[in-house]
Write an enzyme that holds these catalytic residues in place. Sequence first.
Site, PDB file in Angstrom:
ATOM      1  N   ASP A 121     -93.340  41.729 -22.490  1.00 51.05           N
ATOM      2  CA  ASP A 121     -94.151  40.754 -21.762  1.00 51.05           C
ATOM      3  C   ASP A 121     -94.883  41.409 -20.634  1.00 51.05           C
ATOM      4  OD1 ASP A 121     -92.799  39.034 -23.361  1.00 51.05           O
ATOM      5  OD2 ASP A 121     -91.143  39.034 -21.926  1.00 51.05           O
ATOM      6  N   TYR A 180     -97.889  42.877 -21.944  1.00 50.06           N
ATOM      7  CA  TYR A 180     -98.846  41.813 -22.272  1.00 50.06           C
ATOM      8  C   TYR A 180     -99.545  41.344 -20.995  1.00 50.06           C
ATOM      9  CZ  TYR A 180    -100.610  37.305 -23.925  1.00 50.06           C
ATOM     10  OH  TYR A 180    -101.407  36.231 -24.234  1.00 50.06           O
ATOM     11  N   ASP A 181     -98.735  41.107 -19.969  1.00 51.90           N
ATOM     12  CA  ASP A 181     -99.313  40.648 -18.700  1.00 51.90           C
ATOM     13  C   ASP A 181    -100.281  41.660 -18.132  1.00 51.90           C
ATOM     14  OD1 ASP A 181     -97.964  38.359 -18.869  1.00 51.90           O
ATOM     15  OD2 ASP A 181     -96.378  38.900 -17.451  1.00 51.90           O
ATOM     16  N   SER A 192    -109.093  11.488 -48.322  1.00 51.56           N
ATOM     17  CA  SER A 192    -107.704  11.153 -48.609  1.00 51.56           C
ATOM     18  C   SER A 192    -107.297  11.822 -49.912  1.00 51.56           C
ATOM     19  CB  SER A 192    -107.562   9.641 -48.791  1.00 51.56           C
ATOM     20  OG  SER A 192    -107.472   9.027 -47.555  1.00 51.56           O
ATOM     21  N   GLU A 207     -97.765  22.759 -51.629  1.00 51.53           N
ATOM     22  CA  GLU A 207     -97.572  23.026 -50.204  1.00 51.53           C
ATOM     23  C   GLU A 207     -97.140  21.756 -49.487  1.00 51.53           C
ATOM     24  OE1 GLU A 207    -101.544  24.544 -49.779  1.00 51.53           O
ATOM     25  OE2 GLU A 207    -102.241  22.695 -48.876  1.00 51.53           O
ATOM     26  N   LYS A 231     -97.094  18.479 -47.264  1.00 47.57           N
ATOM     27  CA  LYS A 231     -98.077  17.552 -46.728  1.00 47.57           C
ATOM     28  C   LYS A 231     -97.653  17.262 -45.285  1.00 47.57           C
ATOM     29  CE  LYS A 231    -100.827  13.520 -47.873  1.00 47.57           C
ATOM     30  NZ  LYS A 231    -100.799  12.838 -46.569  1.00 47.57           N
ATOM     31  N   ASP A 266     -97.270  15.934 -41.736  1.00 47.75           N
ATOM     32  CA  ASP A 266     -97.487  14.603 -41.179  1.00 47.75           C
ATOM     33  C   ASP A 266     -97.817  14.706 -39.689  1.00 47.75           C
ATOM     34  OD1 ASP A 266     -97.650  11.910 -40.912  1.00 47.75           O
ATOM     35  OD2 ASP A 266     -95.503  11.534 -40.992  1.00 47.75           O
ATOM     36  N   ARG A 277    -109.963  14.123 -37.479  1.00 47.08           N
ATOM     37  CA  ARG A 277    -110.409  13.614 -38.765  1.00 47.08           C
ATOM     38  C   ARG A 277    -111.173  12.295 -38.598  1.00 47.08           C
ATOM     39  NH1 ARG A 277    -106.530  11.816 -43.784  1.00 47.08           N
ATOM     40  NH2 ARG A 277    -108.014  10.431 -44.768  1.00 47.08           N
ATOM     41  N   GLU A 279    -103.597  20.547 -39.372  1.00 46.01           N
ATOM     42  CA  GLU A 279    -102.910  19.445 -38.735  1.00 46.01           C
ATOM     43  C   GLU A 279    -102.339  19.929 -37.397  1.00 46.01           C
ATOM     44  OE1 GLU A 279    -101.991  15.664 -40.905  1.00 46.01           O
ATOM     45  OE2 GLU A 279    -103.189  17.417 -41.392  1.00 46.01           O
ATOM     46  N   TYR A 293    -104.316  24.454 -43.698  1.00 47.14           N
ATOM     47  CA  TYR A 293    -104.025  24.548 -45.125  1.00 47.14           C
ATOM     48  C   TYR A 293    -105.260  24.524 -46.008  1.00 47.14           C
ATOM     49  CZ  TYR A 293    -104.222  19.658 -43.890  1.00 47.14           C
ATOM     50  OH  TYR A 293    -104.585  18.454 -43.335  1.00 47.14           O
ATOM     51  N   LYS A 315    -102.227  21.263 -55.556  1.00 48.01           N
ATOM     52  CA  LYS A 315    -103.662  21.540 -55.677  1.00 48.01           C
ATOM     53  C   LYS A 315    -103.913  22.486 -56.846  1.00 48.01           C
ATOM     54  CE  LYS A 315    -104.338  21.207 -50.683  1.00 48.01           C
ATOM     55  NZ  LYS A 315    -104.552  21.916 -49.405  1.00 48.01           N
ATOM     56  N   LYS A 363     -95.429  12.061 -53.542  1.00 43.93           N
ATOM     57  CA  LYS A 363     -94.480  11.401 -52.633  1.00 43.93           C
ATOM     58  C   LYS A 363     -93.519  10.600 -53.479  1.00 43.93           C
ATOM     59  CE  LYS A 363     -98.032  10.485 -49.135  1.00 43.93           C
ATOM     60  NZ  LYS A 363     -98.295   9.650 -47.990  1.00 43.93           N
ATOM     61  N   CYS A 385     -84.008 -17.294 -21.332  1.00 45.46           N
ATOM     62  CA  CYS A 385     -83.103 -16.299 -21.901  1.00 45.46           C
ATOM     63  C   CYS A 385     -82.176 -16.983 -22.912  1.00 45.46           C
ATOM     64  CB  CYS A 385     -82.273 -15.652 -20.795  1.00 45.46           C
ATOM     65  SG  CYS A 385     -80.918 -14.640 -21.426  1.00 45.46           S
ATOM     66  N   CYS A 417     -78.390 -16.918 -21.373  1.00 41.18           N
ATOM     67  CA  CYS A 417     -77.965 -17.646 -20.180  1.00 41.18           C
ATOM     68  C   CYS A 417     -78.898 -18.796 -19.836  1.00 41.18           C
ATOM     69  CB  CYS A 417     -77.849 -16.693 -18.986  1.00 41.18           C
ATOM     70  SG  CYS A 417     -79.437 -16.086 -18.416  1.00 41.18           S
ATOM     71  N   CYS A 449     -84.779 -11.072 -18.697  1.00 37.84           N
ATOM     72  CA  CYS A 449     -83.950 -12.039 -18.007  1.00 37.84           C
ATOM     73  C   CYS A 449     -83.476 -11.329 -16.748  1.00 37.84           C
ATOM     74  CB  CYS A 449     -82.753 -12.408 -18.886  1.00 37.84           C
ATOM     75  SG  CYS A 449     -81.415 -13.156 -17.935  1.00 37.84           S
ATOM     76  N   CYS A 453     -76.005 -12.775 -16.254  1.00 34.27           N
ATOM     77  CA  CYS A 453     -76.254 -13.122 -17.649  1.00 34.27           C
ATOM     78  C   CYS A 453     -75.162 -12.495 -18.526  1.00 34.27           C
ATOM     79  CB  CYS A 453     -77.627 -12.586 -18.048  1.00 34.27           C
ATOM     80  SG  CYS A 453     -78.005 -12.799 -19.779  1.00 34.27           S
TER      81      CYS A 453
END
Length: 739
Positions: free
Chosen positions: A34, A37-38, A83, A114, A116, A118, A137, A174, A226, A290, A314, A410, A413, A434, A439
């Site tokens: 690091d 890198y710095d 879609s 591959e 999908k 989400d 999208r 995604e 993808y 695909k 699915k 409520c 009560c 409430c 209560c």
Amino acid sequence: MTPQQARARVDALRREIERHNRLYYIDAAPEISDRDYDRLFDELRALEAEYPALVTPDSPTQRVGGAPIEGFARVRHRAPMLSLEKKEDLRELELFEREILKKIPTFQPDYVVEPKVDGVSISLHYVNGVLQQGVTRGDGEYGDDITANLRTLRDIPLRLDTDDPPPHLEARGEAYMREADRIALNEALRARGEKTFANTRNATAGSLKQLDPRVVAQRPIRAVFYALGYTEGAAFATHADELNALRAYGLATPTLWRRAHSIAEAEAAARELKEREGELPYEIDGAVIKVNDNAACRALGLKTNVPAYAVAYKRPEWFNEAQTTVERIVVQVGRTGVLTPVAEVAPVFLDGTTISRITLHNADEIKRKDIRIGDTVVIKRAGRVIPAIVRVVDDARNGTEHAFAMPNRCPACGGPVVRRALSDGGRTEVALRCENPDCPAQQARRIEYFASRAALNIEGIGEIVADKLVERGLARSVFDLFRLDAARLASLNLGTDDEPRLLGEKIARRICDALAAARTAPLAKWLHALGLPGVGETIAIKLAETHRSFDELAHSDKLPLILELVELDETIKRLNPKSRANRDRSPTEKQQLAVQRATALARRKEVAAAIKQFALDGIGPVIARDVMDFMKSAAGRELLCELRALGIDPQGGAPNTATPVSGPFAGKTVVVTGALQGFSRAEAQAALRSAGAKVVDSVSGKTDYLVVGADAGSKLDKARKLGVATLDEAAFRAMLGAK
Ligand code: AMP
Ligand code: ZN
């Protein structure tokens, strides 16, 4: 150095930095320390400061751009983001293949399978290798230009890793957030009194919608790609080649994908992918199959509005969806008085258990999904655990369904219900409450929470026992529990008057034993179990590390520091002699302001140092204020009285005073990040605490070790930058064992 030399060096540095970013973020195989890198980064920053003309938008120093924007521009996708047709079983996949063969009789089955992903779909445009635009999208045809936000994602290269970039390349993929990162983010948001996110997709979408890229830069969003979209000057024979090219350019691609040479093999690959879902850092909602050969894809083209060369696979049982009907909507009253509508549905078997009740959260949610009593609904387990109503099956309506309205009294009560005002002005909370402290429903839920496993773990007291304890007048508060004797408890009737069912001696004994043990449970556990406003498990631990007892907390001299810091910041701003408000003051007045401001600044330094010293950094002013207000309130004073009367005095204080003073973790400051295999986050932290470590939430120069699980994020990053030692799970276990 001549300007030419500077330019060459700046260029080399940028490439080098991006290469190391990639080795670190995408390949998980860093090559340099690091510190090195710095050094590269610092050198680049220095050169850019000296030669401002050399600063270009693709410089790694320019990820987080300028000020917040007003709104996002709408842009039209060069090629629509479509879609995918859904397929649910092998038979349907075979039909997909048959249609391909109809169009291309010589087709040799060759597919890529591959995940999908989400997440939130995005598209990146690289022009001559430089990131030019990032778009959501949207509706598939138009999306929002969120370039400034996407630039802050460190796994998105600002420049493609190639000497010969195509004139135009669109990468589609995604954005997502890992579950562990969402939990950590929520905790941070909660501590600052901000809105939290219910799932990773909301968290990602909500974060990307922020108008201030500096906020987005703080959010642990990642991205995976993808497919290619609109592309000039780059052509690939197969989809597999495209994936390899994306990866070679320095973009993350799915780690689990493979080719299949028959549709049956593709189906098997999709199943395997689903089984190995846990290895992926994102949630998936199936697999995408695909056609690999791009010439074949072009020949197949579109089927109305979806590609004819790819499908989403699915299997219904993957998603634990089921249909049922809403028989009733009842209203539950929680521990804090919040009224929650709950749908009682016809019992349905889903993923191993029978579901008959589903929380609907609040009236807004019912309205949004337009759920009516009598409706047929699709349900699933959100986050794979909690059942939720996904949507209403509109076609199943026959006009006998009726709408539900939240009650204005409520149900437990009969007291009035209110919406609390939010602290930020005129608006009110979504939740109805409430506010009657007596209560019975709230009392029962407080007892249940107190006894739950994550709190004081009083085995034997669950929902029903808690209800009956209150209903039969045996307990109204958690303190009453400690005044019960075993015989009285054993005779608690859990049934009805006509059909009594007694709790019994065995369980009564067990409850009494657990209560006896709870008397000496640590302060952190008590704070958590009592459910003080704003105090969850983490905050409870923090409070207990800095306060030795309830009394000390009630008279805390540390929590006011958090509020003082906020006030000081305001004062310092107000006293600024250069500010617009103070511009027209006389020189003497300005002088006075400056003197006062210097005093405030000095005090701020002290306060900030104290907050740090007491490790209160994770507690925001909202929680500090809530806790202080509570301890001073009637309820807080009663709490202290009750504890005193019962002779219960839970102990807090820095945990390593009472725990091991030797061993590898003794006295060390440790942070845990990522998902460990053999421990939950809380278990790992508990193990560390009992080995004498001080466990904190964020990595700083004072951190001794960072324990790193799978998919570690920004903490690992920071640890590397600061040169903090990291421990993988094996090393962590070994050190725990060696204590
Ligand atoms: P849907 O909107 O459910 O029909 O699915 C199509 C969307 O899935 C695409 O627009 C992408 O946003 C998303 N998606 C996720 N993973 C993939 C993937 N591996 N290949 C193609 N699309 C994907
Ligand atoms: Zn009530």
